[in-house]
Enzyme design. Structure first.
Site, PDB file in Angstrom:
ATOM      1  N   GLU A   1      48.362  44.660  41.937  1.00 60.96           N
ATOM      2  CA  GLU A   1      49.156  44.471  40.935  1.00 60.96           C
ATOM      3  C   GLU A   1      50.464  44.396  41.231  1.00 60.96           C
ATOM      4  O   GLU A   1      51.354  43.618  40.993  1.00 60.96           O
ATOM      5  CB  GLU A   1      48.825  45.653  39.702  1.00 60.96           C
TER       6      GLU A   1
ATOM      7  N   GLU B   1      39.412  48.710  38.724  1.00 63.90           N
ATOM      8  CA  GLU B   1      39.723  49.750  37.657  1.00 63.90           C
ATOM      9  C   GLU B   1      38.309  49.817  36.766  1.00 63.90           C
ATOM     10  O   GLU B   1      38.310  51.089  36.389  1.00 63.90           O
ATOM     11  CB  GLU B   1      40.793  49.154  36.894  1.00 63.90           C
TER      12      GLU B   1
END
Length: 709
Positions: A116, A136
């Site tokens: 990210e 995740e």
């Protein structure tokens, strides 16, 4: 050549900065070994370094790189589940909105928050060996720093969903193809390439290219189709929370503005963070890492192993050989006769051919692996091996004869390992002159795919042998769990008990198909009778026959599975078992099973009663928890979390529930004990509560307390 100058005042171990003043570029290095995880301290230092670079008029561009072999492995596992500051999402927005170009130099692993962070940069240079991913959902979360908004803008909706829901890293070439990165270079050239890109970007007029502004993401029929396909796939996931929220977040990326999408992602991330599933998945993740910490590793160093012998070219032997070859070992595969040996080698070749055709490995890699394989019918060829793993027929006499031979053929320091699923490793070790080098290494089928490995430490196994077995499993990228010696070790001993609980439910009134349905609804991918048909009913039958002399004759016994085996109905391999298995058709219930069940009930004088699905699942789980407590009491398992690792990774226990011992704590051990005592009113022998469970419930302690101890 640009000169490096260390920035004044940058002494933090979490980040460091280097300024290339002659070209006006600052390099910010993430420095938090071993994978440069984004701890609060790292994010704070990165924020400060970025601020300083922004304010320095001499700096015209910024490069972010990881120190050492990795860019960034994501969040710090010591801070899982915590709200930390500064917010990575806010930091990513600040980086993305910078008027000075920011280049990510991806030198290895780039996962989770690390990816990210890279997506918020304006350009991404990656090593050709890099791995990138957003894992995740495997931890019960979704990307929470803009990953669900930036990835679709770069890759498109379908590819982003595959990346996020798959929770597995992709190779650098796939990332380039999907426009997740902009350039690939050789591993040692990442920084210089990033500096060149940064210098070029400073020479261009206009604002830097930002992921949030990338064109092409629209509410199209193609995007809607990708979302619908993702939802259809999740319909079979037994209500997993995080994947559903991930799809909602990606949907926001095509329906909302970037700022609105970030807000929606933040809300969905918080829902996941508070979900009980997230806690269970984090427990499973941490338990796997804890399982590798065993006393022997503090007492001895692993021996160096480069050459491994494998005895047996059947399904298990070839699977173990594949795992060893994949990990870079030289393998000596031995079989008594040429024909089964040739079949085994052909199976290995076919596996690699399929991997090449699917693009998983290159043709050159296939040849390199096969070049490290020696196949032979001469046991004397095992002499150069530093470790030998036998994968022969599951018979104690056969294995003892083989180990007697190995004790003569192999060097005195060669480690001798048995892949036995049930048998007494102490008895196998007794035929070897120096039994301290004998150990059990129990792989699960298919051995080249399944991650779980039970390391069975016998009475005389020394610490060096144990450390070497753990090192081997780690290099194979397996999840090793230490077990003591008993019939079935951890997993198969528990399997025998909770499968018997299912058999008793059928004996008392449930149908095998209701049992399978109830356990699928609970979260298992398959029910016990589906699994039995798939594995082969004859395997469990042989185990029951072997154990029969040791069984307490007062225990009730179903006999349904034995009756099917006596008919020659072994499941998939024979075309019928509990189910009918016809080529080209899905399995369906065998209509003749009901009559056999009824005959068994009548012979036992049982009047059937109705069971709810919830009661069936509860009995299955209570038997599992109770036997897990017995294993701990008998010191077969080191800690409750090790049992969780075995059941989650080897036996299909729902990962989001953490494992049976973790789940028992969530139910409350007093409640578990009360249910066992209620069942014991009718069947006191089978449902006798474990003394450890009684002790823990009585003192108000939990299995987690034992993990901490």
């Amino acid at each position: 050549m640009a000169m490096e100058h260390s920035m004044a005042g940058t002494t933090s171990p979490e980040t460091s900065s280097t300024v290339y003043r002659d070209i006006g570029i600052e390099v910010i290095r993430l420095d938090n070994p071993p994978v440069n995880a984004l701890s609060s301290a790292v994010k704070t230092e990165l924020n400060l370094a970025f601020d300083k670079a922004q304010q320095d008029a001499h700096i015209t561009a910024i490069v972010i790189i990881g120190e050492g072999q990795h860019f960034c492995g994501g969040a710090d596992i010591k801070e899982f589940g915590q709200v930390t500051r500064p917010s990575l999402s806010d930091l990513c927005v600040r980086i993305e909105q910078s008027h000075k170009p920011v280049v990510a130099a991806i030198n290895g692993t780039c996962l989770g928050g690390g990816l990210e962070l890279a997506l918020a940069c304006h350009y991404r240079v990656a090593a050709s060996t890099a791995k990138l991913g957003l894992p995740e959902v495997g931890l019960g979360l979704i990307p929470g720093a803009g990953g669900t908004q930036r990835a679709p803008r770069l890759m498109g909706c379908a590819a982003a969903l595959e990346l996020i829901l798959g929770a597995k890293p992709i190779a650098a070439q796939a990332a380039l193809t999907n426009q997740l990165v902009d350039q690939l270079v050789e591993p040692g050239e990442v920084l210089q390439a990033a500096l060149a890109v940064a210098q070029r970007l400073t020479e261009q007029s206009g604002e830097p290219r930002r992921s949030c502004d990338m064109p092409g993401l629209a509410d199209t029929a193609q995007a809607r189709e990708a979302l619908e396909q993702a939802r259809n796939g999740l319909a079979r996931s037994n209500g997993l929370f995080a994947p559903q929220r991930a799809v909602e977040a990606v949907q926001a990326a095509i329906e909302l503005t970037f700022e609105q999408g970030l807000a929606r992602e933040k809300s969905l991330f918080e829902q996941c963070r508070q979900s009980p599933q997230r806690a269970g998945l984090i427990h499973a993740f941490m338990a796997e890492r804890k399982a590798a910490k065993v006393p022997e590793l503090a007492q001895a160093q692993a021996l160096p192993v480069t050459r491994v012998g494998v005895i047996g070219a059947g399904t298990m032997g070839t699977g173990i050989s594949l795992a060893l070859l994949d990990a870079g070992y030289e393998v000596i595969l031995v079989e008594r006769e040429k024909t089964p040996l040739q079949r085994g080698v052909e199976r290995i070749r076919d596996t690699y051919d399929k991997q090449v055709s699917k693009g998983r490995i290159s043709e050159a890699s296939k040849h390199e692996r096969l070049a490290r394989l020696t196949d032979t019918i001469e046991f004397s060829d095992l002499k150069p091996a530093q470790l030998v793993i036998e994968a022969v027929f599951e018979d104690l006499t056969v294995k003892q004869e083989l180990f007697t031979l190995l004790g003569v053929i192999c060097r005195e320091d060669t480690i001798l390992a048995s892949n036995t699923s049930y048998l007494d490793v102490n008895e196998i070790a007794r035929v070897v002159i120096n039994p301290q080098r004998v150990i059990g290494i129990h792989f699960f089928s298919p051995a080249n795919i399944m991650k779980l490995v039970e390391i069975i430490v016998a009475e005389q196994t020394d610490a060096t042998t144990t450390a070497t077995a753990f090192a081997l499993a780690t290099r194979l990228r397996k999840t090793p769990v230490r077990a003591g010696v008993c019939d079935g070790f951890i997993g198969n001993r528990m399997l025998a008990v909770y499968r018997e609980a299912a058999d008793l439910a059928v004996l008392d009134g449930a149908s095998p198909y209701q049992v399978d349905q109830a356990l699928r609804a609970f979260g298992f991918a398959m029910g016990p009778y589906q699994v039995m048909d798939l594995a082969g009913g004859d395997i469990a039958w042989a185990t029951r026959q072997r154990r029969a002399p040791l069984r307490d004759p007062r225990l009730r016994q179903s006999g349904v599975s034995d009756a099917l085996c006596q008919q020659g109905w072994f499941g998939q391999k024979s075309g019928r078992g509990y189910y009918l298995h016809e080529p080209g058709s899905p399995a369906r219930p065998n209509p003749q099973v009901a009559a056999i069940v009824e005959q068994v009930r009548q012979a036992a004088g049982i009047k059937p009663v109705a069971f709810s699905d919830e009661d069936i699942a509860e009995r299955y789980l209570m038997a599992m928890i109770n036997e897990g407590a017995n294993l701990l009491n008998d010191r077969i398992a080191l800690r409750p979390s090790d049992i969780d690792v075995v059941l989650v990774n080897g036996y299909g226990f729902p990962r989001h529930l953490g494992g049976p011992m973790y789940h028992a704590d969530q139910l409350g051990l007093a409640n578990v004990l009360a249910r066992l005592e209620r069942y014991a009113e009718r069947d006191p022998l089978f449902w006798r509560p474990s003394s450890l469970l009684v002790e823990l419930a009585g003192s108000g302690r939990t299995f987690e307390d034992l993990n901490a101890a």
